[in-house]
Design an enzyme around this catalytic site. Structure first.
Site, mmCIF file in Angstrom:
data_model
loop_
_atom_site.group_PDB
_atom_site.id
_atom_site.type_symbol
_atom_site.label_atom_id
_atom_site.label_comp_id
_atom_site.label_asym_id
_atom_site.label_seq_id
_atom_site.Cartn_x
_atom_site.Cartn_y
_atom_site.Cartn_z
ATOM 1 N N CYS A 1 16.102 -20.868 22.602
ATOM 2 C CA CYS A 1 16.331 -20.209 21.190
ATOM 3 C C CYS A 1 16.436 -19.400 21.037
ATOM 4 C CB CYS A 1 15.614 -20.764 20.203
ATOM 5 S SG CYS A 1 15.687 -22.967 20.646
ATOM 6 N N GLU B 1 12.618 -25.743 13.218
ATOM 7 C CA GLU B 1 13.621 -24.859 14.428
ATOM 8 C C GLU B 1 14.502 -24.769 15.212
ATOM 9 O OE1 GLU B 1 14.227 -22.177 16.997
ATOM 10 O OE2 GLU B 1 12.300 -23.197 18.244
#
Length: 542
Positions: free
Chosen positions: A327, A293
């Protein structure tokens, strides 16, 4: 020895404590914060059962008080990385053969330790190491990590229970073997929960791990190690090294026993790792699992029917909580011209109500420091450029100061160019850029949102018009792995919103779900025939 089909305790999300003035949790975490701040912590390498010190060290400092030294950690040499791999492989047979309920018990105990005696420790460490407010530390370091551990145990039991059908005379069964070799976990600075989950999720499924935490998260990573040790995790299952990331990674990826990587970090680094693994593919015993990720350029788009106050709150929370260092943080916003001025005035009012950026020890602060000087300098350069450019202006914020801490004021940039640099570049800080579109161009703007960024992590649409929501959901289906309707694009909860994105944002293996755990097993189908044939002839032969 008794055997059985075991049901694990039902996983529920850990309740979030308030830390309101006068609460016992507030007093406890502030006491622990002060103890850590005034102490001096040494963090060794954890390899097998040994705590190893080396000749090379680096100091640890709070980003909000970077001249203060919290302690030091020891840097691995190549020989230490090789030793970590060796210890992991030595531990593999015993750990992989341990019955699953025994492994589950270790991580369930770890969750209870974090929920209880380690809660103040892991939260205070995260406040210091990563400059998180107590609320951000609580939802991350305590609650999310607890949720990862408890829900993953539940998912593990579900996976093991999934078995194939069997026809007359045979019994088909699947065993979910750990991967052959070891897993390499690389974790980021921004979430203590991710730092704990990436090595733990692979280990839970019977794998052994070499773990490299971020240099900026080692202080709180030490608390994770302490928790796992107290929970009874055997020596050598998770081995922890710090130091030169290039050297450590090259050493790991040279090993024939490398069988997978569990990564959260930058897109650039992840692509580089993928290339290295590909170049080494002929040396490995098995095709490595690659789970990552990475970045995001996460969006909010508001329809003309959206309530301005709701949009403003989504921007303020989505862009500025934890200084935008998520994020999933909102970093590009598309507002209809008919309501953009009102929305921006409300956001400006929110930002001007914040205290100046300061220490998380002062719990009246909504904003603290960005993680290090490199991040500070990058953000400051983009803000300075926006002050000069004709197609950009500063709505609020725009100041910064690193004399004591790496403090960036929450900053809103308004641009007339939908492809302005800060609309497309991942900044990872408290800077959000807004573009105002013509109301009649709603559908056109949706396509702009989809095509603007290489990333596809999170995004949000705010609207009252259900047709508009439906259109946005369809047009934007590929540009956000986690899509939010009438909410900010942050705050995924384990067990409720499995997290991950595609495109340049990663492999979308959904941390906090069974999909992720399935990446760390290699199923073996066993077919047993009860009455074995003794004649090769089939009936059609007559």
């Amino acid at each position: 020895m008794g055997k059985g089909f075991f049901e694990v305790p039902m996983a529920i999300n850990e309740p979030i404590k308030s830390y309101a003035p006068g609460t016992p949790e507030r007093a406890e975490v502030l006491k622990q914060y002060k103890e850590y701040f005034e102490g001096s912590l040494e963090v060794p390498l954890f390899i097998g059962g040994d705590e190893i010190t080396t000749a090379s060290t680096r100091t640890m400092s709070p980003p909000h008080d970077h001249k203060h030294i919290l302690g030091k950690y020891y840097l691995a040499e190549k020989s230490h990385v090789s030793l970590a791999i060796e210890n992991a492989l030595k531990s593999r047979e015993a750990w992989a053969s341990l019955s699953w309920e025994q492994r589950a018990s270790i991580f369930l105990k770890a969750a209870d330790l974090i929920a209880g005696p380690y809660r103040a420790k892991i939260n205070a460490a995260t406040m210091l190491a990563q400059s998180k407010t107590i609320h951000q530390a609580e939802i991350d370091a305590a609650c999310e990590l607890i949720d990862f551990l408890r829900f993953n145990v539940s998912y593990m039991s579900q996976i093991y229970s999934e078995q194939p059908e069997s026809s007359d005379g045979i019994w088909n069964r699947v065993e979910y073997r750990p991967l052959e070799g070891f897993i390499y976990a690389i974790t980021p600075f921004n979430f203590t929960a991710i730092a704990g989950n990436l090595p733990a999720s692979a280990a839970m499924m019977g794998n052994v791990v070499v773990w490299k935490p971020s240099d900026s998260q080692i202080f709180s990573a030490k608390v994770i190690v302490d928790v796992f040790k107290e929970a009874g995790l055997p020596d050598g299952v998770i081995n922890v090294v710090y130091g030169d990331p290039v050297m450590i990674t090259e050493t790991v990826l040279e090993s024939v026993d490398f069988s997978g990587i569990h990564f959260t970090g930058s897109t650039h680094v992840f692509k580089s790792l993928w290339k290295q693994i590909g170049n080494n593919i002929d040396r490995y015993k098995t095709y490595p699992r690659i789970v990552g990720e990475t970045g995001g350029k996460d969006f909010i788009i508001a329809h003309p029917t959206a309530k301005p106050q709701q949009v403003a709150t989504a921007i303020t929370r989505g862009a500025f909580e934890f200084q935008g260092q998520k994020c999933s943080a909102a970093s590009r916003v598309y507002l209809p011209k008919s309501t953009s001025a009102e929305i921006l005035d409300l956001v400006k009012r929110d930002v001007e109500s914040f205290n100046p950026p300061g220490s998380p020890e002062d719990m009246s602060n909504f904003i603290t420091a960005v993680i290090h000087e490199g991040s500070f300098d990058k953000l400051a350069s983009y803000i300075d450029q926006a002050k000069k450019d004709k197609d950009a202006s500063i709505v609020v914020g725009g100041n910064f100061d690193k004399s004591q801490g790496y403090f960036i004021e929450p900053t809103v940039i308004l641009t007339t160019n939908p492809h302005y640099s800060t609309m497309e570049t991942e900044l990872f800080g408290p800077v959000v850029t807004v573009y105002a579109y013509e109301d009649k161009d709603w559908s056109k703007t949706l396509k702009l949102v989809d095509s603007t960024s290489e990333y596809a992590l999170t995004g949000a649409v705010l609207a009252k018009d259900r047709y508009a929501i439906d259109e946005a959901t369809k047009v934007l289906q590929n540009c956000a792995g986690n899509f939010y309707i009438n909410d900010k694009p942050t705050g995924a909860v384990v067990g409720q919103q499995p997290f991950g994105g595609a495109r340049a944002s990663g492999t979308n293996d959904k941390a906090g779900s069974a999909q992720n755990l399935l990446r760390w097993v290699s199923p073996r189908l066993i077919k047993e025939t009860f009455v074995t044939p003794e004649d090769y002839r089939y009936p059609f032969l007559g």
